[in-house]
Design a protein around this motif. Structure first.
Motif, PDB file in Angstrom:
ATOM      1  N   SER A  32      -3.291 -51.868  60.442  1.00  0.00           N
ATOM      2  CA  SER A  32      -2.387 -52.398  61.457  1.00  0.00           C
ATOM      3  C   SER A  32      -3.063 -53.474  62.297  1.00  0.00           C
ATOM      4  O   SER A  32      -2.452 -54.516  62.624  1.00  0.00           O
ATOM      5  CB  SER A  32      -1.881 -51.256  62.346  1.00  0.00           C
ATOM      6  OG  SER A  32      -0.932 -51.708  63.273  1.00  0.00           O
ATOM      7  N   VAL A  71      -5.144 -46.291  59.039  1.00  0.00           N
ATOM      8  CA  VAL A  71      -3.918 -46.931  59.511  1.00  0.00           C
ATOM      9  C   VAL A  71      -4.231 -47.935  60.626  1.00  0.00           C
ATOM     10  O   VAL A  71      -3.661 -49.040  60.662  1.00  0.00           O
ATOM     11  CB  VAL A  71      -2.913 -45.868  59.997  1.00  0.00           C
ATOM     12  CG1 VAL A  71      -1.658 -46.529  60.554  1.00  0.00           C
ATOM     13  CG2 VAL A  71      -2.542 -44.923  58.869  1.00  0.00           C
ATOM     14  N   ILE A 100       4.609 -53.262  59.346  1.00  0.00           N
ATOM     15  CA  ILE A 100       4.269 -53.573  57.947  1.00  0.00           C
ATOM     16  C   ILE A 100       5.440 -54.264  57.261  1.00  0.00           C
ATOM     17  O   ILE A 100       5.270 -55.250  56.511  1.00  0.00           O
ATOM     18  CB  ILE A 100       3.869 -52.280  57.214  1.00  0.00           C
ATOM     19  CG1 ILE A 100       2.624 -51.666  57.868  1.00  0.00           C
ATOM     20  CG2 ILE A 100       3.624 -52.563  55.735  1.00  0.00           C
ATOM     21  CD1 ILE A 100       2.231 -50.320  57.303  1.00  0.00           C
ATOM     22  N   VAL A 101       6.655 -53.766  57.505  1.00  0.00           N
ATOM     23  CA  VAL A 101       7.847 -54.398  56.930  1.00  0.00           C
ATOM     24  C   VAL A 101       7.989 -55.823  57.442  1.00  0.00           C
ATOM     25  O   VAL A 101       8.309 -56.755  56.680  1.00  0.00           O
ATOM     26  CB  VAL A 101       9.105 -53.563  57.270  1.00  0.00           C
ATOM     27  CG1 VAL A 101      10.365 -54.320  56.867  1.00  0.00           C
ATOM     28  CG2 VAL A 101       9.055 -52.217  56.565  1.00  0.00           C
ATOM     29  N   ASN A 157       2.981 -54.341  65.669  1.00  0.00           N
ATOM     30  CA  ASN A 157       1.680 -53.706  65.431  1.00  0.00           C
ATOM     31  C   ASN A 157       0.944 -53.453  66.733  1.00  0.00           C
ATOM     32  O   ASN A 157       0.172 -52.485  66.837  1.00  0.00           O
ATOM     33  CB  ASN A 157       0.837 -54.591  64.514  1.00  0.00           C
ATOM     34  CG  ASN A 157       1.283 -54.529  63.067  1.00  0.00           C
ATOM     35  OD1 ASN A 157       1.001 -53.587  62.341  1.00  0.00           O
ATOM     36  ND2 ASN A 157       2.010 -55.556  62.641  1.00  0.00           N
ATOM     37  N   CYS A 169       4.782 -48.713  63.571  1.00  0.00           N
ATOM     38  CA  CYS A 169       3.784 -48.954  62.525  1.00  0.00           C
ATOM     39  C   CYS A 169       4.443 -49.360  61.204  1.00  0.00           C
ATOM     40  O   CYS A 169       4.127 -50.431  60.666  1.00  0.00           O
ATOM     41  CB  CYS A 169       2.905 -47.722  62.356  1.00  0.00           C
ATOM     42  SG  CYS A 169       1.559 -47.938  61.183  1.00  0.00           S
ATOM     43  N   PRO A 170       5.369 -48.565  60.633  1.00  0.00           N
ATOM     44  CA  PRO A 170       6.035 -49.036  59.402  1.00  0.00           C
ATOM     45  C   PRO A 170       6.871 -50.289  59.620  1.00  0.00           C
ATOM     46  O   PRO A 170       6.958 -51.141  58.724  1.00  0.00           O
ATOM     47  CB  PRO A 170       6.902 -47.841  58.985  1.00  0.00           C
ATOM     48  CG  PRO A 170       7.063 -47.024  60.211  1.00  0.00           C
ATOM     49  CD  PRO A 170       5.817 -47.212  61.000  1.00  0.00           C
TER      50      PRO A 170
END
Length: 457
Positions: free
Chosen positions: A318, A314, A77-78, A93, A73-74
């Protein structure tokens, strides 16, 4: 009469209750309370099920090995902000949504269990049992990708009906539990214990109550009826390359969607109010197996609500990143929109249910497996699909029930095939293999289906 005579016959009230104890026990079974409070249900059905977690608290919620994928998940986003490319953004994602879907489903189940009310628990399960699919549907509609919305919803139904049910029947038909006595020592004393092991078995046929499966497949046939009629209606008004009644197709779809949702409400009323015992085909298996586990929620109501809200936010973000990267994946990944929508995206919301259905089938609980597969398909086709039409109406997107001749044909034939499999209440590995084979044929078709194919023809 014995009670009225009292001392004349030498029978006290205590002796009377002692004599009638077997009768009262037969009328009110010992597990009555556990049946009454079995508040975890399979998605889209009133079939009770055991909890998905061992332990209590948030630690138990995150202890599943699948939650390792939350790290995606992070990273997703990155990848979006660092411009790693659409392939990285999409697949990071994509894998992040798999554990998020499990967390959201588990939190919904524990909130239902914490309510201590079967009616509220059943309604909550019926409304939010496929929350991830609904979030992805809304985000895709906002992006205007109506064909992807239809493909994703159709793929969720097909994967549950053919892949999940087929794998459950296959592994449930070749794997069985064998018990053997072993001798061990406890505090220096030799005792005998029973050990259960899984092994391949021959000539295994699993049996189940077919009423719940038949009711669900009948509801699926109703949804196929609505999709097919709207599609035929559109093709009949398609004259010389122009749809002469496009302004009529949307009102027809919206009115039919309202009728289908009302039918779904009647289905829920049938399950929870008028025929709860008849529809809970696996109730005895769950209650007799682990009644005590089904009584106490793993999370408190407040924590369950907090987890649901946080995970929903979230999931929404996502899934929005995933939809933004979809066009780039179609261009660079040499995959069609139809294959991504019908085969890949349904894995996000159904991966955990797939594993649970196969596990229950191996444990010789085919009723639970059928409830997971067919019940979830019923919820998507009778609630999520018409709900998507109404959401499109609200946000000014032309979402309708015209799924195209190919899609409606595939879905209708799949429902008929599943109906022919479950109608006799028996299952074996060959039936499961045939269902999986059908799903693979459909996957091949959509892999080669061109992106710009006119779905209305």
């Amino acid at each position: 009469q014995a009670c009225r005579r009292g001392p004349a016959v030498g029978l006290s009230m205590a002796a009377f209750f002692a004599m009638t104890e077997p009768v009262r026990t037969a009328l009110v079974p010992e597990d009555y309370d556990s049946v009454k409070r079995a508040s975890r249900f399979i998605s889209g059905t009133s079939v009770p099920k055991p909890p998905n977690m061992d332990g209590v608290g948030l630690i138990a919620l995150f202890k599943h090995p699948l939650n390792v994928l939350v790290i995606c998940c992070p990273l997703g986003i990155v990848a979006h902000f660092q411009k790693w490319g659409p392939m990285w953004v999409f697949f990071l994602n994509f894998f992040a949504l798999v554990p998020l879907a499990k967390l959201l489903g588990d939190a919904t189940e524990e909130l239902a269990a914490g309510l201590k009310n079967d009616m509220l628990a059943g309604l909550l399960n019926a409304s939010f049992g496929n929350a991830v699919e609904m979030v992805i549907m809304v985000q895709t509609l906002r992006a205007g990708l109506i064909d992807v919305v239809k493909a994703t919803l159709l793929g969720s139904v097909l994967s549950n009906l053919l892949l999940v049910l087929g794998m459950s029947f296959f592994f449930g038909g070749i794997v069985g539990n064998k018990t053997k006595k072993i001798r061990t020592s406890v505090m220096g004393k030799g005792v005998e214990a029973i050990e259960e092991t899984s092994a391949f078995v021959n000539e295994k046929v699993q049996t189940f109550s077919s009423m719940s499966a038949l009711v669900n497949t009948s509801m699926l046939l109703l949804s196929c009826l609505s999709f097919s009629l709207v599609t035929v209606f559109h093709s009949e008004t398609f004259v010389e390359g122009e749809a002469t009644m496009d302004d009529v197709l949307l009102p027809v779809s919206r009115i039919c969607s309202v009728i289908i949702i009302i039918a779904y409400c009647a289905y829920i009323f049938f399950q929870l109010v008028t025929h709860p015992g008849a529809m809970s085909e696996a109730e005895e298996e769950v209650v007799e197996g682990e009644p005590e586990e089904a009584e106490e929620p793993v999370l408190s109501v407040q924590i369950a609500v907090a987890v649901m809200c946080a995970v929903t936010v979230v999931v929404a973000y996502s899934s929005d990143l995933l939809i933004q990267a979809l066009e780039g994946v179609v261009e660079k990944g040499h995959m069609s929109e139809h294959f991504i929508g019908i085969i890949l995206l349904p894995i996000v919301g159904n991966a955990c249910e797939h594993a649970s259905a196969v596990r229950f089938a191996i444990m010789d609980k085919p009723g639970l497996s059928i409830g997971i597969a067919v019940g979830s398909s019923t919820q998507i086709s009778l609630f999520v699909v018409p709900f998507s039409v109404l959401v499109g109406w609200a946000i000014d997107q032309p979402m309708d029930l015209n799924f195209g001749s190919l899609n409606t044909t595939v879905m209708s034939i799949s429902v008929i095939v599943v109906l022919s499999v479950v109608v006799d209440g028996c299952a074996n590995w060959l039936q499961g293999y045939l269902l999986v084979s059908g799903y693979l044929i459909i996957a091949v078709l959509y892999w080669y289906l061109p992106n710009k194919m006119q779905t209305e023809v």
